[in-house]
Design an enzyme around this catalytic site. Structure first.
Site, mmCIF file in Angstrom:
data_model
loop_
_atom_site.group_PDB
_atom_site.id
_atom_site.type_symbol
_atom_site.label_atom_id
_atom_site.label_comp_id
_atom_site.label_asym_id
_atom_site.label_seq_id
_atom_site.Cartn_x
_atom_site.Cartn_y
_atom_site.Cartn_z
ATOM 1 N N GLY A 92 0.830 -1.207 0.000
ATOM 2 C CA GLY A 92 0.000 0.000 0.000
ATOM 3 C C GLY A 92 0.863 1.255 0.000
ATOM 4 C CG PHE A 93 0.238 6.120 0.393
ATOM 5 C CD1 PHE A 93 1.331 6.723 -0.219
ATOM 6 C CD2 PHE A 93 -0.452 6.821 1.380
ATOM 7 C CE1 PHE A 93 1.726 7.996 0.145
ATOM 8 C CE2 PHE A 93 -0.064 8.096 1.744
ATOM 9 C CZ PHE A 93 1.033 8.681 1.140
ATOM 10 C CB ILE A 94 1.407 4.101 4.832
ATOM 11 C CG1 ILE A 94 0.586 5.383 4.638
ATOM 12 C CG2 ILE A 94 2.328 4.227 6.062
ATOM 13 C CD1 ILE A 94 -0.377 5.710 5.765
ATOM 14 C CG ASP B 238 -1.084 -5.099 -0.157
ATOM 15 O OD1 ASP B 238 -0.652 -4.064 0.379
ATOM 16 O OD2 ASP B 238 -2.182 -5.149 -0.761
ATOM 17 N N GLY C 136 -3.559 -1.640 -2.628
ATOM 18 C CA GLY C 136 -2.111 -1.562 -2.856
ATOM 19 C C GLY C 136 -1.796 -2.013 -4.272
ATOM 20 C CG LEU D 291 1.035 -0.442 7.983
ATOM 21 C CD1 LEU D 291 2.005 0.176 6.980
ATOM 22 C CD2 LEU D 291 0.745 0.560 9.071
ATOM 23 C CB ALA E 291 -1.993 1.434 11.079
ATOM 24 C CE1 TYR F 277 -10.713 2.976 7.858
ATOM 25 C CE2 TYR F 277 -10.712 5.347 8.223
ATOM 26 C CZ TYR F 277 -10.031 4.166 7.983
ATOM 27 O OH TYR F 277 -8.670 4.190 7.858
ATOM 28 C CE LYS G 260 -7.821 1.044 11.273
ATOM 29 N NZ LYS G 260 -7.061 -0.122 10.706
#
Ligand code: UDP
Length: 324
Positions: A13-15, A34, A39, A79, A120, A152, A156
């Site tokens: 993914g991005f992070i 992933d 991603g 993540l 995360a 969301y 989380k």
């Protein structure tokens, strides 16, 4: 092998891909898991083929795979999650089921091997709390379940409770991080993220779409600062059992962000307002502001994200420009 080994869920993914890069550069081995739902392999271009790096294309909810990979890991950075307001609004069932299931699996496996664990979470968990800036012990004010967006934050938040349940019941060495609006190269606009969306619109000469009245404010944080914080927090035993905000405290309105992107790209695009209803349908709520108090983070690692907004935007512009 004594070399440090990190397992990163959401590693493409991005992070996650920036974290993989950061850890490999620091001499770690990295195993990324992933499912490529958001991603992409392209995110890993700079680390592909490097000794010490492996990618498994699979869900982080695949317990058998995770057990096999975790056996010789030292740290797991969890993540993997459904991200992006647009995606969350469009895939409400998936958001809840995936976020809860993957975290349940990761914590179970981490506990089996007593892994140092970093989970995360998101600044969304502060919800509609009206404070000017959020401290980690502030209340989560989550709105009605009739508003999909809150699914969301609620999922989380449950992940956070779950992580701390392991910490209290089994002393699992876990740290929770709440990420504020993270930006930088490789972030894509398809899931609603504002910066790649605005930069893409500006570069293409299309209207820059500001939702609502544009007076909502956000603090944007550079992805490279974020991954450095993640690694630092994981390295410190004193952060076990704690939750940390990771973000910058430079605030900007979304209207000013649109104007800045237009100016920096030299774009002829006009900045237009779009109602939330037009974009997300009924029952959508946005947050007026979302600013972290980063004193706890700074006290823990001696540092907080500080890259200037213009410098961050420039990296996004430079990445998207050649693609047109
Ligand atoms: N936003 C916008 N235009 C877009 C995408 C987003 O005005 O094309 C706004 C969005 O309503 C929010 C802010 O930009 O107020 C940040 O949105 P993003 O989805 O990036 O992150 P959020 O803070 O909502 O999680």
């Amino acid at each position: 092998m004594s070399q440090n080994h990190a397992l990163i869920t959401g590693g493409a993914g991005f992070i996650g891909s920036h974290l993989a890069e950061h850890l490999l550069a620091a001499g770690w081995r990295v195993t990324a898991v992933d499912d490529l739902s958001t991603g992409s392999i392209a995110n890993l271009r700079s680390v592909e083929g490097r000794p010490g790096f492996r990618l498994y294309v699979s869900s982080a909810g695949d317990e058998a795979l995770l057990r096999a990979l975790a056996a010789d890991a030292h740290v797991v950075f969890h993540l993997a999650a459904v991200v992006g307001v647009k995606k969350v609004m469009e895939s409400a069932i998936q958001t809840i089921e995936k976020n809860l299931h993957t975290t349940e699996t990761v914590l179970k496996v981490a506990n089996l091997f007593r892994l140092r664990t970093v989970v995360a979470s998101t600044s969304e968990v502060y919800g509609a709390n009206p404070r000017e800036s959020f401290r980690e012990d502030d209340d989560s004010i989550i709105g009605t379940s009739r508003h999909r967006r809150w699914s969301y934050a609620a999922s989380k938040l449950l992940d956070e409770f779950h992580a701390f349940a392991y910490f209290y019941s089994t002393s699992l060495p876990v740290t929770v991080v709440r990420l504020f609006n993270t930006i930088g190269p490789r972030q894509v606009g398809h899931y609603g993220m504002v910066v790649p969306t605005f930069v893409g619109q500006a570069l293409a000469g299309r209207p820059i779409t500001v939702y609502g009245d544009g007076r909502q404010r956000r603090c944007f944080t550079f992805v490279k600062d974020v991954v450095r914080c993640l690694a630092e927090l994981a390295a410190r035993p004193a952060t076990v059992g704690q939750v940390y905000n990771i973000g910058s405290d430079q605030e900007i309105t979304i209207m000013d962000l649109a104007r800045k992107v237009k100016a920096m790209t030299g774009s002829p695009s006009e900045v237009v307002l779009q109602s939330y209803q037009e974009v997300f349908g009924e029952n959508f709520v946005d947050m007026e502001r979302r600013k972290p108090d980063v004193s706890k983070l700074r006290a823990a690692i001696g540092y907080a994200p500080d890259t200037r907004l213009e410098a961050m935007l420039q990296t996004v512009i430079d990445e998207l420009k050649p693609r047109g």
